[in-house]
Design an enzyme around this catalytic site. Structure first.
Site, PDB file in Angstrom:
ATOM      1  N   GLY A  12      32.480  68.073  32.915  1.00 37.51           N
ATOM      2  CA  GLY A  12      32.957  69.471  32.890  1.00 37.51           C
ATOM      3  C   GLY A  12      33.324  69.931  34.276  1.00 37.51           C
ATOM      4  N   ASN A  13      33.447  71.231  34.449  1.00 35.39           N
ATOM      5  CA  ASN A  13      33.717  71.778  35.779  1.00 35.39           C
ATOM      6  C   ASN A  13      33.060  73.159  35.905  1.00 35.39           C
ATOM      7  OD1 ASN A  13      35.734  73.895  34.978  1.00 35.39           O
ATOM      8  ND2 ASN A  13      36.801  72.069  34.228  1.00 35.39           N
TER       9      ASN A  13
END
Ligand code: CTP
Length: 400
Positions: free
Chosen positions: A208-209
């Site tokens: 993810g980020n």
């Protein structure tokens, strides 16, 4: 257009107060949320019971609620309102409003409000024509308040002339006209993407980020507040929508975002893609949790679908497509290249090199570049104000 709009109707002491009941009814029927605030003497002209029954809300008169001793918070009321209509507005209340006098709940709410205020005067013709009233109304106009002029006819005094409060239907249509001017994006269908995507590695892990989705949510709110029909497609986030008209579609992965966006885009006028979409995902997703061993592991990654690029290929001439670019180096050149590659009308560039810009913060510093490479730079601002800037640029483009 009045659906879910929060409207305060201020009722002051005047015979025309009987018309306020009908005005409340008209606005409620149109889907608005209505709260009535009366001045203390207005209760001599119409009962709070009538207005509370019609508005489906308790009528507020005093700073303190008699039944439970609670404070009627004028600041909260002022901020709650999307519009305040004072009808009837007596000469006395008009004079107090023009001079900042604050000796009742209605006047305190008026002073606390940030929304547009509409004033429907009602009084005898000589009072209406008195230079003091004329000056007071001029002053209120100069504050940005909107005066709904009274009509001419027989007055309660028996005299004939100007001073009759505008009819409820006229007040409603004045309000609608005014709101449609403020609601530049009324009836426009807008799609916004926001937040990160999560690409599963196994049932418990993902790639993810750090995107918080705050920028996309601020854009969605601003469009909805300006009348647009907004669909917000968002990855996992902790944000909440405020405007109840926003249609929210929650997705997790880049693949889900792609399918949702392609579908919504078919009926979209303006699409603005602020989501921080993962560019790669694991080639395979383990069905069971990957167990720890002492060996080095690697994950094979394959590209995800680029939603913005796909929309750029589908885009018709009457659709506006706006992308975001988050860059760490060679910012302007990279952003310009994305406009071409993805067939965009604009790109909103934010650089991680600018303090206060990018993920998680409540602020952002953007540069907007259009397809003709015109560059507009903005200062560091709250994401809410950045959203307003972005909408202003879109408005100018639509008007051109
Ligand atoms: N975008 C998208 N789908 C993807 C990747 C990006 O819709 N799979 C959109 C983003 O929402 C953003 C724009 O494309 O509006 C640019 O995203 P960005 O990450 O800055 O650029 P990329 O095209 O991914 O290129 P790079 O990561 O190499 O900078």
């Amino acid at each position: 257009m009045l659906l879910n709009k929060n409207i305060i109707i201020g009722v002051t002491a005047g015979i025309a107060a009987y018309k306020s009941a009908y005005l409340v009814r008209l606005l409620i029927t149109a889907g608005a949320n209505v709260k009535v605030i009366m001045t203390p003497s207005a209760v001599n002209f119409i009962t709070p019971l009538t207005l509370s029954t019609l508005s489906k809300n308790p009528v507020l008169i005093q700073f303190q609620n008699d039944t439970n001793g609670q404070w009627n918070n004028h600041v909260e009321l002022g901020l709650w309102a999307d519009a305040i209509i004072i009808a009837p507005a007596s000469a006395n209340t008009i004079s107090k409003m023009a001079n900042g006098i604050c000796d009742n709940l209605l006047l305190a709410t008026y002073l606390s409000a940030r929304c547009k205020v509409y004033i429907a005067p009602a009084m005898d013709l000589d009072m209406y024509q008195h230079p003091a009233t004329i000056e007071n109304l001029k002053r209120l106009k100069s504050f940005g308040n909107s005066i709904i002029n009274p009509g001419t006819g027989e007055l309660a005094s028996g005299l004939f002339g100007e001073g009759r409060m505008a009819e409820p239907a006229e007040i409603k249509s004045h309000l609608l006209k005014s709101l449609s001017k403020q609601n530049y994006f009324y009836c426009k269908k807008v799609m916004v993407t926001a937040g990160p995507t999560y690409e599963a590695i196994d049932p418990v892990r993902f790639i993810g980020n750090h995107s918080s989705a705050k920028m996309g949510f601020a854009i969605a709110e601003e469009f909805a507040n300006q009348g647009a029909e907004v669909t917000l497609i968002c990855g996992p986030n902790a944000c909440k929508t405020i405007n109840p008209t926003i249609k929210r579609i929650d997705i997790t992965s880049a693949e889900e975002l792609y399918h949702a966006a392609i579908n919504v885009f078919k009926t979209t006028d303006i699409a603005i893609l602020s989501a921080a979409v993962a560019d790669y995902k694991p080639a395979t997703v383990a069905i069971k949790k990957i167990k720890k061993t002492s060996e080095t592991k690697s994950i094979e990654l394959v590209p995800t679908k680029d939603t913005l690029e796909a929309l750029g290929q589908l885009k018709k001439t009457n659709q506006l497509l706006i992308g975001f670019a988050l860059e760490t180096d060679n910012e302007l050149e990279n952003a310009k290249a994305k406009i071409k590659k993805k067939n965009l009308d604009f790109i909103v560039l934010n650089s991680l090199n600018d303090a206060g810009a990018g993920f998680k913060t409540d602020t952002n510093k953007i540069t907007i570049i259009n397809k003709n490479n015109k560059i507009i730079k903005f200062e560091l601002k709250s994401k809410v104000d950045v959203a307003k800037d972005i909408l202003d640029v879109i408005k100018k483009d639509l008007k051109a």
